[in-house]
Design a protein around this motif. Structure first.
Motif, short mmCIF file in Angstrom:
data_model
loop_
_atom_site.label_atom_id
_atom_site.label_comp_id
_atom_site.label_asym_id
_atom_site.label_seq_id
_atom_site.Cartn_x
_atom_site.Cartn_y
_atom_site.Cartn_z
N LYS A 47 0.68 -1.23 0.17
CA LYS A 47 0.11 0.00 0.12
C LYS A 47 1.04 1.19 -0.16
CE LYS A 47 -3.17 -2.53 3.06
NZ LYS A 47 -4.09 -2.89 2.29
N GLY A 48 0.44 2.49 -0.81
CA GLY A 48 1.43 3.62 -0.77
C GLY A 48 0.96 4.11 0.61
N VAL A 49 -0.35 4.66 0.66
CA VAL A 49 -0.84 5.15 2.16
C VAL A 49 -1.96 4.38 2.63
CG1 VAL A 49 -1.98 7.12 3.25
CG2 VAL A 49 -0.23 7.36 1.14
N TYR A 50 -1.88 4.04 3.83
CA TYR A 50 -2.92 3.37 4.56
C TYR A 50 -3.44 3.83 5.58
CZ TYR A 50 -4.95 -0.97 6.76
OH TYR A 50 -5.72 -1.93 7.29
N VAL A 51 -4.61 4.43 5.82
CA VAL A 51 -5.20 5.19 7.01
C VAL A 51 -6.32 4.41 7.49
CG1 VAL A 51 -6.27 7.17 7.80
CG2 VAL A 51 -4.56 7.50 6.04
N MET A 52 -6.18 4.07 8.83
CA MET A 52 -7.45 3.10 9.53
C MET A 52 -7.84 3.93 10.75
SD MET A 52 -5.13 -0.03 10.90
CE MET A 52 -6.54 -0.86 11.72
N ASP A 53 -9.04 3.77 11.06
CA ASP A 53 -9.67 4.31 12.39
C ASP A 53 -9.62 5.69 12.75
OD1 ASP A 53 -11.10 1.65 13.43
OD2 ASP A 53 -9.14 0.73 13.20
N GLU A 54 -9.38 6.42 11.81
CA GLU A 54 -9.59 7.90 11.90
C GLU A 54 -11.00 8.72 11.63
OE1 GLU A 54 -6.74 10.03 12.58
OE2 GLU A 54 -5.34 8.45 12.85
N ILE A 55 -10.95 9.74 12.29
CA ILE A 55 -12.10 10.58 12.21
C ILE A 55 -11.66 11.89 11.39
CG2 ILE A 55 -13.96 11.97 13.38
CD1 ILE A 55 -13.83 9.93 15.62
N GLY A 56 -12.22 12.27 10.60
CA GLY A 56 -12.01 13.25 9.61
C GLY A 56 -10.36 13.55 9.15
N ALA A 57 -9.88 12.36 8.75
CA ALA A 57 -8.54 12.37 8.40
C ALA A 57 -8.32 13.26 6.82
CB ALA A 57 -7.86 11.26 8.17
N THR A 58 -7.20 13.75 6.55
CA THR A 58 -7.09 14.41 5.32
C THR A 58 -5.61 13.77 4.70
OG1 THR A 58 -7.84 16.51 6.14
CG2 THR A 58 -6.37 16.70 4.00
N VAL A 59 -6.07 13.37 3.55
CA VAL A 59 -4.92 12.71 2.51
C VAL A 59 -4.90 13.53 1.37
CG1 VAL A 59 -4.06 10.65 1.37
CG2 VAL A 59 -5.08 10.32 3.71
N GLU A 60 -3.87 14.37 1.12
CA GLU A 60 -3.99 15.12 -0.16
C GLU A 60 -2.52 15.28 -0.52
OE1 GLU A 60 -5.38 19.07 1.53
OE2 GLU A 60 -3.60 19.08 2.82
N ASN A 61 -2.55 15.79 -1.94
CA ASN A 61 -1.15 16.23 -2.63
C ASN A 61 -0.11 15.26 -2.75
OD1 ASN A 61 -2.56 19.03 -1.27
ND2 ASN A 61 -1.94 18.91 -3.57
N ASN A 62 -0.35 14.04 -2.41
CA ASN A 62 0.61 12.91 -2.41
C ASN A 62 0.80 12.44 -3.99
OD1 ASN A 62 0.92 12.60 0.65
ND2 ASN A 62 -1.19 12.25 0.39
N ILE A 63 1.94 12.18 -4.30
CA ILE A 63 2.28 11.44 -5.42
C ILE A 63 2.60 9.83 -5.12
CG2 ILE A 63 3.71 11.09 -7.40
CD1 ILE A 63 4.07 14.27 -7.15
N ILE A 77 -3.93 4.38 -2.44
CA ILE A 77 -4.45 4.63 -0.93
C ILE A 77 -5.54 3.73 -0.66
CG2 ILE A 77 -5.67 6.78 0.19
CD1 ILE A 77 -4.45 8.58 -2.04
N ASP A 78 -5.51 3.35 0.81
CA ASP A 78 -6.37 2.44 1.25
C ASP A 78 -6.99 3.08 2.47
OD1 ASP A 78 -7.71 0.37 2.55
OD2 ASP A 78 -6.03 -1.07 2.29
N ILE A 79 -8.27 3.40 2.37
CA ILE A 79 -8.87 4.25 3.66
C ILE A 79 -9.72 2.94 4.29
CG2 ILE A 79 -10.45 5.99 4.34
CD1 ILE A 79 -7.92 7.00 3.00
N TYR A 80 -9.45 2.65 5.42
CA TYR A 80 -10.13 1.57 6.25
C TYR A 80 -10.83 1.99 7.62
CZ TYR A 80 -10.04 -3.00 8.58
OH TYR A 80 -10.55 -4.25 9.22
N ARG A 81 -12.20 1.82 7.62
CA ARG A 81 -12.79 2.18 8.61
C ARG A 81 -12.71 3.50 9.30
NH1 ARG A 81 -12.33 -2.91 12.27
NH2 ARG A 81 -10.28 -1.77 12.89
N ASN A 82 -12.83 4.64 8.32
CA ASN A 82 -12.51 5.93 8.57
C ASN A 82 -14.01 6.56 8.84
OD1 ASN A 82 -9.62 7.68 7.98
ND2 ASN A 82 -9.81 5.51 7.80
N LYS A 83 -14.09 7.66 9.56
CA LYS A 83 -15.31 8.49 10.02
C LYS A 83 -15.28 9.81 9.84
CE LYS A 83 -16.94 4.10 11.51
NZ LYS A 83 -17.89 3.36 10.56
N GLY A 84 -16.51 10.28 9.78
CA GLY A 84 -16.62 11.62 9.55
C GLY A 84 -16.31 12.42 8.27
N GLN A 85 -15.92 13.82 8.19
CA GLN A 85 -15.71 14.14 6.95
C GLN A 85 -14.29 14.03 6.51
OE1 GLN A 85 -16.66 18.52 6.04
NE2 GLN A 85 -18.14 18.02 4.78
N PHE A 86 -14.07 12.95 6.24
CA PHE A 86 -12.47 12.64 5.82
C PHE A 86 -12.42 13.01 4.43
CE2 PHE A 86 -14.71 8.49 5.30
CZ PHE A 86 -14.22 8.23 4.00
#
Length: 461
Positions: A47-63, A77-86
């Motif tokens: 995985k390039g970017v793996y984000v899990m169990d976050e609220i309102g995370a921001t993943v931006e401007n990555n190559i 990009i793997d978004i796992y079990r994220n909540k809110g306005q990510f």
């Protein structure tokens, strides 16, 4: 760990480029305030970017690029079990390996809020060599909801795959917006999209997207044609248009076609490059602009040489413009600094090598193998842009491969028989390989030096 920012890093190799999030246990609270921004992630194995169990995370401007992995189910990009306005925005993902993969993957009950949906926009996904229907440019599973997937450019090439995939049978899928995207599938037998069921497809608002599918099927099973898609309850104003990209990895538009046809979404006021959206925006991640020919330039501090062995070396380069990267290595005459250098390759010589796709602003590693030990070389690099503009040929500093040294093997011939106190016996040693001449040193049990040659005499007390 709340309010963590991971920003402006160069990350190469490893199993996962960025792995951020909470413990993942039900009893533990999720983390908040994560930002993953401006990183360049190259050839992470899984995985390039793996984000899990976050609220309102921001993943931006990555190559995020991957060209070598053989692991199936790689995700940019793997978004796992994220909540809110990510938010997932302005990322460039290039998968050019041939194992099946996802560009952006949302799963395991990743959910926005009803009044503040999660936002996935201005992302670029280029998958260049898919060989299986398991590939998806973007995948959002049916256990996700309240997500707006808008103004993205997704391209899949190869022999099979989908640009958009809705997997899983969980019935949480609702309040989904898929709008103003460019979905392009030039693979020989791939399709535009797959939805788990006709019911799930009908739950999503699918509007104002530009589709092109070389095989002709827009949505597997439920909407073979664009007319069939637009006849669904919440689908409208989708159309067929084959986008003309600068290259298979650079998804800027070479021509506008009918793509200047977006609908205004207030929070998408700039494109993936930071340019202001027009009053009538261009669909996809980039606003259309007349293409300006630009000469590729190598970044300051490049090229570099590392990983030198007896037979190989790795040259790293970084360029201002994407396109095709050509690389060649040339042996230098023996004689050291006093010898005249070998002639540098010509442009034609460079073009005769096999190029690799290059994404602007990323570190590219050119590996040279089958080199000769104890030999001095220079490497030469050149980029040709998608518009055919050639860079200067750039050379590395001279580097020398390592000298071959056979493994060191030591034989010791012990004293045969028994010697009595006060008598002297001789112990012999013989060595092969290694680096000669050999330095010899014998020590006794008290660590005193008692010999400095192949043989040592021993006189027990």
């Amino acid at each position: 760990n709340n309010n963590v920012t991971i920003e402006n890093n160069l990350l190469s190799g490893g199993y996962i480029g960025v792995y951020a999030g909470a413990y993942g246990l039900v009893a533990n609270m999720r983390e908040t305030g994560l930002v993953v921004r401006g990183n360049t992630v190259t050839n992470a194995g899984s995985k390039g970017v793996y984000v899990m169990d976050e609220i309102g995370a921001t993943v931006e401007n990555n190559i995020i690029t991957q060209s070598v992995t053989q692991k199936t189910s790689y995700s940019g990009i793997d978004i796992y079990r994220n909540k809110g306005q990510f938010v997932v925005r302005n990322n460039v993902i290039v998968n050019s390996h041939n194992a099946y993969s996802n560009g952006i993957y949302l799963r395991q009950e990743s959910e926005g809020d009803a009044n503040a949906p999660a936002r996935v926009y201005n992302n670029v996904v280029a998958i260049t060599a898919s060989t299986t229907s398991s590939t998806a440019g973007a995948q959002i599973n049916s256990d996700c909801n309240n997500i707006e997937f808008v103004y993205n450019t997704v391209s899949v090439a190869g022999t099979n795959g989908y640009t958009f995939y809705n997997g899983g049978s969980t019935s949480k899928w609702q309040h989904m917006l898929i709008a103003n995207n460019i979905f392009q599938n030039t693979s020989t037998s791939g399709m535009g999209a797959l939805f788990y069921s006709d019911e799930f497809m009908s739950k999503a608002v699918i509007e104002n997207n530009a589709w092109y599918v070389a095989s002709g099927t827009i949505v597997k099973d439920y909407a073979a044609t664009i007319e069939a898609l637009n006849s669904h309850d919440k689908a409208q104003n989708n159309w067929v248009e084959q986008a003309e990209f600068l290259s298979e990895t650079d998804l800027h538009l070479k021509s506008a076609g009918t793509l200047v046809n977006g609908t205004v979404i207030s929070y998408v006021d700039t494109d993936a490059d930071g340019n202001a959206r027009a009053q009538v925006p261009t669909v996809g991640a980039y606003e259309f602009a007349e293409v300006v020919e630009e000469k590729p330039e190598i970044a300051e501090g490049y090229p570099t040489v590392s990983g030198i062995t007896e037979n190989s070396a790795v040259v790293k380069s970084n360029w201002s413009v994407g396109g095709k990267l050509y690389a060649k290595v040339v042996a230098q005459p023996a004689g050291g600094a006093s010898a005249a250098p070998a002639a540098a390759p010509s442009v034609d010589d460079m073009l005769a090598t096999t190029p690799v796709d290059y994404t602007a602003g990323t570190d590219a590693e050119s590996t040279f193998s089958d080199l000769t030990p104890s030999t001095t070389y220079k490497a030469y690099l050149m980029v040709v842009s998608a518009l055919g503009v050639k860079s200067d040929i750039v050379e590395t500093e001279a580097f020398t491969t390592l000298r071959h040294i056979e493994p060191l093997v030591l034989y010791i011939e012990p004293i045969s028989g028994t010697i009595n106190a006060g008598e002297t016996g001789s112990v012999y040693a013989m060595a092969e390989g290694g680096d000669q001449p050999y330095p010899w040193e014998w020590r006794d049990q008290m660590n005193n030096i008692v010999g400095d040659a192949e043989m040592v005499d021993v006189t027990p007390d």
